[in-house]
Scaffold this active site. Structure first.
Site, PDB file in Angstrom:
ATOM      1  CG  ASP A  76       0.345   2.067  -7.379  1.00 14.95           C
ATOM      2  OD1 ASP A  76       0.072   0.957  -7.890  1.00 14.95           O
ATOM      3  OD2 ASP A  76       1.107   2.186  -6.396  1.00 14.95           O
ATOM      4  N   GLY A 109       4.020  -7.276   6.439  1.00 11.25           N
ATOM      5  CA  GLY A 109       3.189  -8.187   5.641  1.00 11.25           C
ATOM      6  C   GLY A 109       1.704  -8.012   5.865  1.00 11.25           C
ATOM      7  N   GLY A 139      -0.121  -5.480   4.678  1.00 13.03           N
ATOM      8  CA  GLY A 139      -0.721  -4.596   3.672  1.00 13.03           C
ATOM      9  C   GLY A 139      -0.725  -3.150   4.129  1.00 13.03           C
ATOM     10  CG  LEU A 140      -1.440  -2.190   7.545  1.00 19.72           C
ATOM     11  CD1 LEU A 140      -1.564  -2.322   9.074  1.00 19.72           C
ATOM     12  CD2 LEU A 140      -2.643  -1.425   6.981  1.00 19.72           C
ATOM     13  CB  SER A 179       6.109  -2.818   7.203  1.00 19.28           C
ATOM     14  OG  SER A 179       6.153  -3.942   6.351  1.00 19.28           O
ATOM     15  CG  ASP A 220       2.467   1.153  -0.879  1.00 19.58           C
ATOM     16  OD1 ASP A 220       1.310   1.567  -1.073  1.00 19.58           O
ATOM     17  OD2 ASP A 220       2.796  -0.032  -1.022  1.00 19.58           O
TER      18      ASP A 220
END
Ligand code: GLA
Length: 368
Positions: free
Chosen positions: A20, A107, A109-110, A112, A157
């Protein structure tokens, strides 16, 4: 007094990793896990921030004092940074009470952080009638993270959290920001997409992420292109020949091949050929591990052990250096894959991973 309640989800990136910030392609989807923000305006110019997930009670900041590098360093930088980014962009907004509750593991990798930013942005946008659209909010959230928090992340994200739709992944071209929802329903094909949180924690304000980004930008300059996006698969051999540094060559090889994999996964999803996605996920992981060098032993073990147990494919997801992996498996084999990963972790004396089946869910929304 509460004026409204907003929710913004975390995300899983199906494929398109570290593309990205190279103007490339990504294919994330939203998780059912959200950050919920309960909010109200304040007329005294104070931003009062509270999180049920953070000890220490409420933090009060004066909105006119918000500036990069001036806040207390910690979780409040994300919502404070969003307020700062909105004001800096010329929007008129006053203080607010914002209370958060997050079900997105931090933390892991999703995303937050992006969920926290987007929940804040959506709440302030509605409370102050700013009239910004979702992609516009995502851009300001990224600005908050880049300039206020100091993490040089790309746009994936925040756009995923703001713009995803249930039952779909979001095909996003990060150069022109064009978006296309692509149906993603593994269950309908007898498949399950597992998320495996290794519980190895990471942060993208650290030097490794910034180092990869700088390496990509330097390679683009050396090759005379605006971004690595501009090297297609056909131009790869020539580009590799022109770069003397093997580390630069490896970064370029990852970005170029990863962009091509995003296209192939999107095509497979559109044509209903879901099992064909599996090997592309594994190729992505190999590229991230060997060329981009952002994996870690725990992520590699998820991939290896799940493939041995019969999974169709697996890869790390997100920035790497810890966090989560995804595994595509036949639904009938999902239990065996889960057991194999758990037992591999136990044998290696790693912390037990947290494993759940992912479902492509709704993006950010107002709840009340
Ligand atoms: C993090 C960043 C994203 C993206 C990924 C890697 O999640 O926030 O912008 O760069 O890493 O694909």
């Amino acid at each position: 007094m509460t004026e409204g309640v907003w929710a913004a989800p975390g995300r899983v990136n199906l494929i398109g990793e570290h593309t990205d910030y190279n103007d490339g392609l990504v294919l994330p989807f939203a998780l059912p896990h959200t950050v919920v923000a309960t909010a109200a305006r304040r007329s005294d110019g104070v931003l009062r921030l509270r999180s049920a997930n953070e000890p220490g009670g409420a933090v009060e900041l004066r909105v006119r004092d918000l500036a990069p590098g001036h806040g207390p360093r910690g979780w409040t930088d994300y919502p404070a940074g969003v307020h700062w980014a909105l004001s800096t962009a010329g929007h008129r907004l006053g203080g607010a009470d914002l209370s958060f509750e997050s079900a997105v593991p931090a933390g892991a990798g999703l995303s937050s952080s992006a969920a926290l930013e987007v929940a804040t942005a959506l709440a302030l946008n509605d409370l102050y009638g700013l009239g910004l659209d979702r992609p516009g909010l995502a851009l300001l959230c990224r600005r908050a993270e880049n300039e206020y928090v100091g993490a040089p992340v790309g746009i994936m994200d925040q756009t995923a959290s703001a713009c995803c739709t249930a039952g779909h992944a979001l095909y996003l071209d990060t150069r022109d920001l064009s978006r296309r929802p692509i149906p993603l329903d593994p269950g309908a094909h007898g498949l399950t997409l597992l998320v495996v949180d290794t519980r190895v924690r990471h942060a993208h304000s650290g030097g490794e992420y910034a180092g990869r980004r700088a390496g990509c930008e330097a390679a683009a300059v050396a090759l005379g292109v605006p971004a690595l996006r501009d090297i297609g698969p056909a131009g790869l051999p020539d580009a590799l020949e022109r770069l003397p540094d093997p580390r630069a060559r490896a970064l370029v090889r990852h970005v170029v091949t990863e962009n091509a994999r995003v296209e192939r996964v999107a095509d497979a999803l559109v044509s209903g050929a879901l099992p064909a996605v599996g090997p592309l996920l594994t190729e992505s992981h190999t590229s991230l591990r060997d060329d981009f060098r952002v994996s870690c032993p725990e992520l590699d073990l998820v991939v290896e052990s799940s493939l041995v147990a019969g999974a169709l494919g697996a890869r790390m997801t997100g920035g790497g250096f810890g966090g989560s992996a995804i595994v595509l498996t036949e639904s009938v084999g999902a239990e065996a894959v889960t057991a194999a990963v758990e037992s591999a972790f136990a044998s290696a004396s790693y912390e037990p991973p947290v494993i759940f089946a992912a479902k492509a869910s709704e993006g950010a929304r107002r709840l009340a």
